[in-house]
Scaffold this active site. Structure first.
Site, PDB file in Angstrom:
ATOM      1  N   HIS A  84     -41.788  31.385 -21.282  1.00  0.00           N
ATOM      2  CA  HIS A  84     -40.587  31.984 -20.694  1.00  0.00           C
ATOM      3  C   HIS A  84     -40.996  33.051 -19.682  1.00  0.00           C
ATOM      4  O   HIS A  84     -40.415  33.173 -18.607  1.00  0.00           O
ATOM      5  CB  HIS A  84     -39.732  32.662 -21.777  1.00  0.00           C
ATOM      6  CG  HIS A  84     -38.993  31.700 -22.655  1.00  0.00           C
ATOM      7  ND1 HIS A  84     -38.190  30.704 -22.163  1.00  0.00           N
ATOM      8  CD2 HIS A  84     -38.925  31.605 -24.007  1.00  0.00           C
ATOM      9  CE1 HIS A  84     -37.655  30.035 -23.172  1.00  0.00           C
ATOM     10  NE2 HIS A  84     -38.099  30.558 -24.299  1.00  0.00           N
TER      11      HIS A  84
ATOM     12  N   HIS B 225     -42.020  31.673 -16.391  1.00  0.00           N
ATOM     13  CA  HIS B 225     -40.841  31.237 -15.637  1.00  0.00           C
ATOM     14  C   HIS B 225     -40.244  32.432 -14.882  1.00  0.00           C
ATOM     15  O   HIS B 225     -39.833  32.326 -13.735  1.00  0.00           O
ATOM     16  CB  HIS B 225     -39.815  30.672 -16.627  1.00  0.00           C
ATOM     17  CG  HIS B 225     -38.945  29.588 -16.086  1.00  0.00           C
ATOM     18  ND1 HIS B 225     -38.029  28.938 -16.862  1.00  0.00           N
ATOM     19  CD2 HIS B 225     -38.831  29.037 -14.866  1.00  0.00           C
ATOM     20  CE1 HIS B 225     -37.399  28.033 -16.132  1.00  0.00           C
ATOM     21  NE2 HIS B 225     -37.869  28.076 -14.915  1.00  0.00           N
TER      22      HIS B 225
ATOM     23  N   HIS C 185     -45.287  30.267 -26.634  1.00  0.00           N
ATOM     24  CA  HIS C 185     -43.909  29.903 -26.301  1.00  0.00           C
ATOM     25  C   HIS C 185     -43.245  31.000 -25.455  1.00  0.00           C
ATOM     26  O   HIS C 185     -42.736  30.747 -24.371  1.00  0.00           O
ATOM     27  CB  HIS C 185     -43.129  29.668 -27.600  1.00  0.00           C
ATOM     28  CG  HIS C 185     -41.674  29.370 -27.397  1.00  0.00           C
ATOM     29  ND1 HIS C 185     -41.152  28.109 -27.569  1.00  0.00           N
ATOM     30  CD2 HIS C 185     -40.627  30.151 -27.033  1.00  0.00           C
ATOM     31  CE1 HIS C 185     -39.853  28.138 -27.315  1.00  0.00           C
ATOM     32  NE2 HIS C 185     -39.512  29.369 -26.997  1.00  0.00           N
ATOM     33  N   GLU C 186     -43.282  32.218 -25.967  1.00  0.00           N
ATOM     34  CA  GLU C 186     -42.636  33.320 -25.239  1.00  0.00           C
ATOM     35  C   GLU C 186     -43.321  33.545 -23.903  1.00  0.00           C
ATOM     36  O   GLU C 186     -42.672  33.905 -22.916  1.00  0.00           O
ATOM     37  CB  GLU C 186     -42.624  34.600 -26.077  1.00  0.00           C
ATOM     38  CG  GLU C 186     -41.809  34.506 -27.367  1.00  0.00           C
ATOM     39  CD  GLU C 186     -40.415  33.922 -27.173  1.00  0.00           C
ATOM     40  OE1 GLU C 186     -39.807  34.116 -26.100  1.00  0.00           O
ATOM     41  OE2 GLU C 186     -39.929  33.238 -28.092  1.00  0.00           O
TER      42      GLU C 186
END
Ligand code: ZN
Length: 687
Positions: free
Chosen positions: A475, A478, A471-472
């Site tokens: 980010h 991105h 998940h991290e």
């Protein structure tokens, strides 16, 4: 540059932060210097008699703010991961002036006029879309920052923002202090029956570090969670649950850390700020820069999901209560029984436990597997690199394209430890931009609170911990894979908050793919890969209690939205308190019991310190986008470089340079659909 500033590592640009040199004493001189520099630039721009152009206004301002952002980002980050009294003092000594600076920047009529003139100038139409977006965002933010307010209201608006920043930061400190201070010493090992051995040995080591015998239990996740899941002693679970659920409340260990009054004050101030700007409530303000258009649209979205998922939640809970009654002898499920009974039911039904699974996932294999997925799908290469760090366990990596050119860099600070803020998050250290012919490469901090190695055993990760890591990393991608050349819309900057969780939740999907999981597994003792049969049971368990999990998230999201659009903090209507509102929401959507001492609101830092006020729904909103986006990979092959290139080009690379809905449609070929999420959670009528 002055002599004082050259000796200050926070003022050394370009390059990576000098974490081996930064001391609390550097903070104030550096921030003073950078604020002075930024104010001087603003004065120059404001006094410029020539018509505004991109190069005379936006570019020099962004350049100055970037230096301030980079230095403050390093300080803020250190304060979160290696919190010491001296650093905390330095942070707080500077927070008010940073906040005040941005508040006055957001209200500067001269700059506002420059941007308005720039927007109306012939140059505007000749700028690239990213630069046009920056200008439109600036104008929007000036309005939201109170630039159009009359003088007196402007001062009040600014004061509100300064107070809110301070309150938010205190909110988190109270939470951190309670979490770090609360402990339970257990002398008799029998009381820990059921608790996994590695958790016990960590607890034993923690007691020894305090020069005590026995075991020290804490509220930090790697201890709290397994105790709640596995401890046979109901009394022990109840004590831990009470400690956790009363954190930073009037029932917590120290009344000076009570967040209750802060919550009331924060809500009042947000309402007042919204009124000053001419909005009916804070939720309307929050949604101006989001993908969702109105509070009603969000409430309808959440209630629709609640209506469609509550029957599954009720089914989950009915199963759990009858299992607890018949198999565990628990006539009634208390809040401190939920995780325990769930884990027991899960392991009886699927015959595996989180602890069993984690033995297959030593850290090095997991990281290699994560990197392989990213390298295959997005066409990049990740290699360890050197950089000054703030703790010996922190690692640093380069991301390059296949031709070897640097794309970005990131830090991994993965383990839980004392003095480190809980949870997991990605933060930007440096944002991408073009400087003449050179690129300022993006740099990210990726932070988790995973179980550290114990003794000579490597760290092993539960499946949930792996999901958090992926998940991290989403980010991080991105932030790192952006191709936008201007600050303000590169990486995550300028991305609507309710679309920010798209790449992160998208990445979680890979943790449910056999090829991915099997290749990153090697049993910590036998070196054997994850058995297919165990994986099949994990998949079967994947949607275990997904209905309960869904309504829990919807409860928080509905509470947050209603708190900021229907609750009036001044008159305390139509509910007498935030807690009464939460109780009301729970009556509508929740299916599990709550303890009367539960003060969840006092630890809901997403909403009271962070960007999720009237925005918690963003998780579900983005989950819809992520599930639907991953659908293309399911169609084309989950490691498809073609789908990957498209996701990179249309979503990751474009960052905030265009509306998220446009990026999504460009990637998927159509607007997002709700059904993919329900399907991925096993919530279809056929199941
Ligand atoms: Zn996230």
């Amino acid at each position: 540059m002055t002599a004082a500033s050259t000796a200050n590592p926070l003022l050394e640009f370009p390059g990576l932060p000098r974490f081996d040199e930064i001391e609390p004493a550097h903070v104030t001189p550096a921030i003073d210097h950078l604020l002075h520099e930024a104010r001087a630039t603003i004065e120059l721009i404001a006094a410029d008699p020539d018509p505004p152009t991109w190069d005379r206004v936006a570019a020099p301002l962004a350049d100055r703010l970037d230096r301030l952002d980079r230095a403050w980002s390093a300080v803020r980050y250190l304060n979160a991961v290696v919190n010491t009294p001296a650093l905390r003092d330095a942070f707080h000594a500077n927070l008010p002036q940073i906040t005040a600076f941005y508040a006055s920047l957001g209200q500067d009529e001269r700059l506002f006029a420059k941007y308005r003139a720039l927007r109306a100038s012939p140059e505007f139409d000749s700028l690239d879309p990213a630069r046009r977006k920056v200008i439109d965002n600036e104008l929007r933010d000036f309005r939201l920052g109170g630039a159009e307010l009359p003088q007196q209201q402007k001062a009040r608006f600014k004061a509100i923002h300064e107070e809110l920043a301070e309150l938010g930061s205190r909110f988190d400190e109270h939470l951190l202090d309670t979490t770090n201070t609360w402990s339970l010493y257990v002398n008799d090992e029998n009381e820990l029956a059921g608790v996994p051995p590695d958790v016990k040995s960590a607890a034993h080591a923690a007691a020894q570090a305090d020069e005590k015998t026995g075991y020290k239990l804490t509220l930090r996740m790697p201890c709290f969670l397994p105790v709640m899941q596995y401890a046979e002693s109901r009394e022990l679970r109840r004590s831990m649950h009470r400690g956790f659920a009363t954190r930073a409340s009037e029932l917590g260990i120290d009344p000076q850390w009570n967040n209750g009054p802060l919550v009331d004050r924060i809500l009042l101030l947000r309402q007042e700020a919204a009124t000053l700007l001419g909005y009916r409530n804070f939720a309307e303000v929050s949604l101006v820069a989001k993908m969702a258009q109105s509070p009603d649209e969000v409430l309808a979205f959440l209630r629709d999901l609640a209506r469609r998922s509550k029957p599954y939640a009720e089914r989950d809970y009915a199963e759990l209560t009858s299992f607890a009654r018949e198999t565990l002898g628990l006539a009634e499920l208390a809040p401190w029984d939920l995780a325990y009974a769930s884990e027991k039911l899960k392991s009886s039904r699927y015959a595996f436990s989180d602890q069993e699974v984690r033995q297959y996932f030593p850290e090095e294999r997991v990281l290699a597997g994560l990197f392989r997925v990213v390298e295959t799908v997005f066409g990049v290469v990740i290699r360890p690199a050197q950089a000054p760090v703030w703790h010996p366990s922190v690692r640093f990596f380069d991301v390059r394209d296949r031709g070897g050119a640097l794309v970005g860099q990131f830090y991994f600070d993965l383990y839980a430890r004392a003095g480190k803020q809980g949870g997991a998050w990605m933060d930007d250290a440096i944002n991408r931009r073009r400087l003449n012919d050179a690129i300022q490469h993006p740099v990210a901090y990726m932070t988790c609170n995973l179980s550290p190695p114990t003794g000579d055993k490597p760290a092993t990760f539960t499946h949930q911990e792996m999901i958090t890591l992926f998940h991290e990393f989403g980010h991080g991608l991105h932030q790192l894979l952006t191709r936008v050349d201007v600050l303000g819309v590169s990486g995550l900057q300028g991305v609507e908050w309710d679309a920010v969780e798209l790449p992160s939740q998208f990445m979680e999907n890979f943790c449910w793919e056999w090829d991915v999981l099997s290749s990153m597994s090697a049993h910590v003792e036998t070196n054997e890969p994850l058995p297919r049969a165990l994986f099949d049971r994990m998949i079967a368990a994947k949607n275990f209690h997904s209905g309960m999990a869904m309504v829990r998230q919807l409860e928080m999201a509905l509470f947050d939205m209603l708190l900021h659009c229907e609750y009036d903090a001044a008159s305390r209507r139509p509910w007498p308190s935030p807690q009464a509102l939460l109780d009301d929401v729970r009556r509508q959507v929740a299916v599990v019991p709550r303890a009367d001492y539960d003060r969840f609101i006092c630890s809901f830092s997403h909403v009271f310190d962070g960007g999720y006020a009237a925005g918690y729904y963003s998780y579900k909103w983005a989950e819809v986008l992520a599930a639907d986006a991953f659908g293309l990979f399911e169609e084309q092959g989950v490691l498809s470089p073609i789908a990957g290139a498209r996701f990179r080009d249309e979503v990751l690379a474009t960052g905030g340079s265009r509306p998220a809905l446009e990026s999504f449609v460009a990637f998927r070929g159509r607007p997002p659909e709700l059904d993919a999420l329900l399907r991925r959670n096993g919530m279809t009528l056929a199941s």
